[in-house]
Design an enzyme around this catalytic site. Structure first.
Site, mmCIF file in Angstrom:
data_model
loop_
_atom_site.group_PDB
_atom_site.id
_atom_site.type_symbol
_atom_site.label_atom_id
_atom_site.label_comp_id
_atom_site.label_asym_id
_atom_site.label_seq_id
_atom_site.Cartn_x
_atom_site.Cartn_y
_atom_site.Cartn_z
ATOM 1 N N ASN A 138 0.808 -1.226 0.000
ATOM 2 C CA ASN A 138 0.000 0.000 0.000
ATOM 3 C C ASN A 138 0.839 1.273 0.000
ATOM 4 O O ASN A 138 0.460 2.263 -0.606
ATOM 5 C CB ASN A 138 -0.992 -0.003 1.164
ATOM 6 C CG ASN A 138 -0.328 -0.109 2.513
ATOM 7 O OD1 ASN A 138 0.764 -0.679 2.653
ATOM 8 N ND2 ASN A 138 -0.958 0.440 3.532
ATOM 9 N N GLU B 172 5.133 -8.379 -3.716
ATOM 10 C CA GLU B 172 5.186 -8.789 -5.120
ATOM 11 C C GLU B 172 4.261 -7.956 -6.003
ATOM 12 O O GLU B 172 4.436 -7.913 -7.219
ATOM 13 C CB GLU B 172 4.848 -10.272 -5.273
ATOM 14 C CG GLU B 172 3.536 -10.714 -4.682
ATOM 15 C CD GLU B 172 3.706 -11.338 -3.307
ATOM 16 O OE1 GLU B 172 3.028 -12.349 -3.037
ATOM 17 O OE2 GLU B 172 4.502 -10.820 -2.502
ATOM 18 N N GLU C 68 4.044 -4.075 12.598
ATOM 19 C CA GLU C 68 2.946 -3.135 12.375
ATOM 20 C C GLU C 68 1.887 -3.894 11.588
ATOM 21 O O GLU C 68 2.071 -4.197 10.405
ATOM 22 C CB GLU C 68 3.453 -1.913 11.614
ATOM 23 C CG GLU C 68 2.522 -0.713 11.758
ATOM 24 C CD GLU C 68 1.657 -0.509 10.546
ATOM 25 O OE1 GLU C 68 0.524 -1.040 10.550
ATOM 26 O OE2 GLU C 68 2.087 0.157 9.617
ATOM 27 N N CYS D 113 -3.121 1.286 6.681
ATOM 28 C CA CYS D 113 -3.257 0.601 7.977
ATOM 29 C C CYS D 113 -3.918 1.508 9.008
ATOM 30 O O CYS D 113 -4.702 1.056 9.839
ATOM 31 C CB CYS D 113 -1.890 0.157 8.481
ATOM 32 S SG CYS D 113 -1.061 -1.028 7.412
ATOM 33 N N GLU E 193 -10.739 -5.609 9.645
ATOM 34 C CA GLU E 193 -10.051 -4.663 8.773
ATOM 35 C C GLU E 193 -10.410 -4.980 7.323
ATOM 36 O O GLU E 193 -10.056 -6.038 6.798
ATOM 37 C CB GLU E 193 -8.535 -4.732 8.971
ATOM 38 C CG GLU E 193 -7.791 -3.695 8.160
ATOM 39 C CD GLU E 193 -6.302 -3.702 8.420
ATOM 40 O OE1 GLU E 193 -5.707 -2.613 8.507
ATOM 41 O OE2 GLU E 193 -5.725 -4.790 8.542
ATOM 42 N N GLU F 227 8.094 2.729 14.825
ATOM 43 C CA GLU F 227 8.862 3.252 13.711
ATOM 44 C C GLU F 227 8.705 4.768 13.708
ATOM 45 O O GLU F 227 7.862 5.325 14.397
ATOM 46 C CB GLU F 227 8.371 2.645 12.400
ATOM 47 C CG GLU F 227 8.542 1.131 12.361
ATOM 48 C CD GLU F 227 8.176 0.523 11.022
ATOM 49 O OE1 GLU F 227 9.021 0.607 10.105
ATOM 50 O OE2 GLU F 227 7.064 -0.003 10.895
#
Length: 496
Positions: free
Chosen positions: A167, A193, A265, A299, A399, A476
């Protein structure tokens, strides 16, 4: 520097102008895969392949890891200021090649070119930020008795593996690679990929900026053939993973076998809490952006609207009008919203919507799969808002990873807080209110790794990012992200 054609859409019919990478990037150059096999990358806006890339396997992974282990001995000893200069040059090269990177990202991921340009700019800023942090990573001294001295120092953890999602390919690659390199670690990256190219281009720019050969390697291919051998390789000292809970759990099991450190994450189902006293028009705009940017494939997307009853009807009506006005189209035509990433993703999202319809859900807008109105091609989902659903509903709990906003009506502030915390995820949350006491109370009490107040997606590379609960662990971005790639050594000595 990429020369623009008369129309960006010319690239749809001829991607050769982008000079896309051919092979893995290992030991400072592009290498053909050991197997000689290749895969195709699709342009989601057309639903058609536009380029080939290397299909790696465990042998390619082993070569990349071995190169990174050898390079680590040199890179960890490189003075921090010199590491900073290389990262700063990388930031400049990203900016110099920004249009090439943005068009590649747009074709590979489907996102509108404006969003891709923003991602590339953010990647440059990420390298710039960590370039400045290289020579400021300081240890501590300990208050021992006068005849002792004690201090700590940060050391690079070693060879780091980076599993990059489809994404935000260049953004996620940059936010992992840059702090790892700043700390003195080496990198082996595996892009998704579906979106392999910008990670390869980034590695090439790092090498051009002066990064020694082998310090950053990129191997492309499938999760089974490349990702699994990478995270289970005994030469890997740390894994940074961004992706689904299910895949993340598999990666954690592989890490456990070798006692390998990791940052996870794993996605979210983030609430946007809107109280009656919010700035109405500004909040409508923010809520729409929180779910419809990159077709909801974020996310941290604000996929649940938790709204107080007092403004519910008026707010949802205004939001529905905004959703219905969103234009769809191929990313290079700069639409309001582009496609979802693949036929599989489109089918998955449509399945959620079909099941909701069978349960009697009311759709304020959208609710169906679609295509590019100009070409009839591509993998699109209409911007969708689903009216008030109970907390146990699938649309609230799962989700979806698409442009689907589920509304939850709150009776009052306390009920809004309860609904905000009603899922197993805890990545981010948004809060919109004119009452700063209430805003900071919600920020305190919502279980999430990051809370935005009165602007969704507020902040930048300076702000640590990561999740709680099943959204993962570790951080992060910011200086916390830099510390993720360090180990602390303590030294104590008797001097008297």
């Amino acid at each position: 520097m990429l020369t623009k054609p008369d129309s960006l859409l010319a690239y749809i019919n001829d991607a050769t102008g982008l000079r896309l990478p051919d092979g893995h990037f290992i030991d400072g150059g592009f290498r053909a895969p050991r197997s000689g096999r290749s895969m195709q990358s699709e342009d989601p806006g057309r639903g058609e392949a536009f380029a080939d890339f290397a299909r790696g396997n465990a042998d390619d992974v082993a070569e990349a890891v071995e190169n990174s282990r050898k390079a680590f001995a040199l890179w960890r000893r490189t003075p921090p200021a010199e590491r900073g200069r290389i990262l700063a040059r990388t930031a400049e090269l990203i900016r110099r090649n920004s249009e090439r990177l943005a068009i590649t990202e747009c074709l590979d991921s489907g996102k509108p070119i404006s969003e891709a340009r923003g991602d590339v700019s953010g990647a440059a800023r990420t390298f710039e930020y960590y370039a400045g942090a290289c020579d400021k990573l300081e240890g501590s001294t300990f208050p021992l008795p006068s005849d002792y001295v004690g201090y700590s120092q940060f050391e690079p953890v070693g060879v780091t593996a980076h599993i990059i999602p489809w994404n935000f390919p260049i953004s996620t690659a940059a936010r992992g690679m840059a702090p790892a390199l700043a700390a003195g670690c080496t990198v082996v990256a595996k892009p998704a990929e579906q979106t392999p190219f910008t990670a390869l281009l980034l590695a090439e720019l790092l090498f051009e900026a002066g990064l020694p050969a082998g310090v950053c390697n990129v191997v492309t291919g499938t999760g089974i053939e490349v990702g699994a051998p990478l995270v289970s390789n005994t030469g890997i000292d740390h894994v940074t993973f961004t992706g689904s809970v299910t895949t993340g759990a598999s990666v954690m099991r592989a890490c456990a076998e070798n006692v390998t450190r990791s940052v996870m994450e794993l996605g979210g189902k983030s609430p946007v809490v809107v109280l009656d006293d919010c700035d109405f028009d500004g909040t409508v705009t923010n809520v729409a952006g929180a779910i419809f940017e990159h077709a909801g494939q974020i996310c941290s997307a604000g996929s649940r609207l938790v709204i107080e009853a007092g403004i519910h009807d008026r707010f949802v009506e205004a939001l529905g009008r905004k959703a219905k006005a969103i234009s769809l189209g191929h990313g290079l035509r700069s639409p309001d919203m582009g496609p979802v990433n693949s036929a599989m993703q489109q089918e998955k999202i449509a399945g959620f919507l079909d099941r909701a319809r069978e349960r009697g859900a009311e759709f304020i807008s959208g609710g169906k799969a679609s295509s590019d109105p100009e070409t009839g091609k591509g993998y699109f989902i209409e911007p969708t808002i689903v009216a008030n659903r109970p907390a146990e509903d699938e649309l609230v709990q799962e989700e979806i990873f698409g442009p689907v906003l589920t509304v939850q009506k709150a009776d009052n502030y306390e009920h809004a807080l309860q609904l905000a915390n009603c899922t197993r995820f805890g990545l981010v949350a948004g809060v919109f209110t004119g009452n700063f006491t209430r805003a900071h109370q919600l920020a305190r009490d919502i279980d999430a790794g990051q809370v935005y107040i009165n602007e969704y997606f507020a902040g930048g590379i300076e702000v640590p990012f990561g999740g709680n609960k099943q959204s993962g662990f570790g951080r992060e971005k910011g200086l916390e992200g830099l510390k993720s790639y360090c180990k602390v050594k303590s030294i104590a000595a008797r001097i008297g």
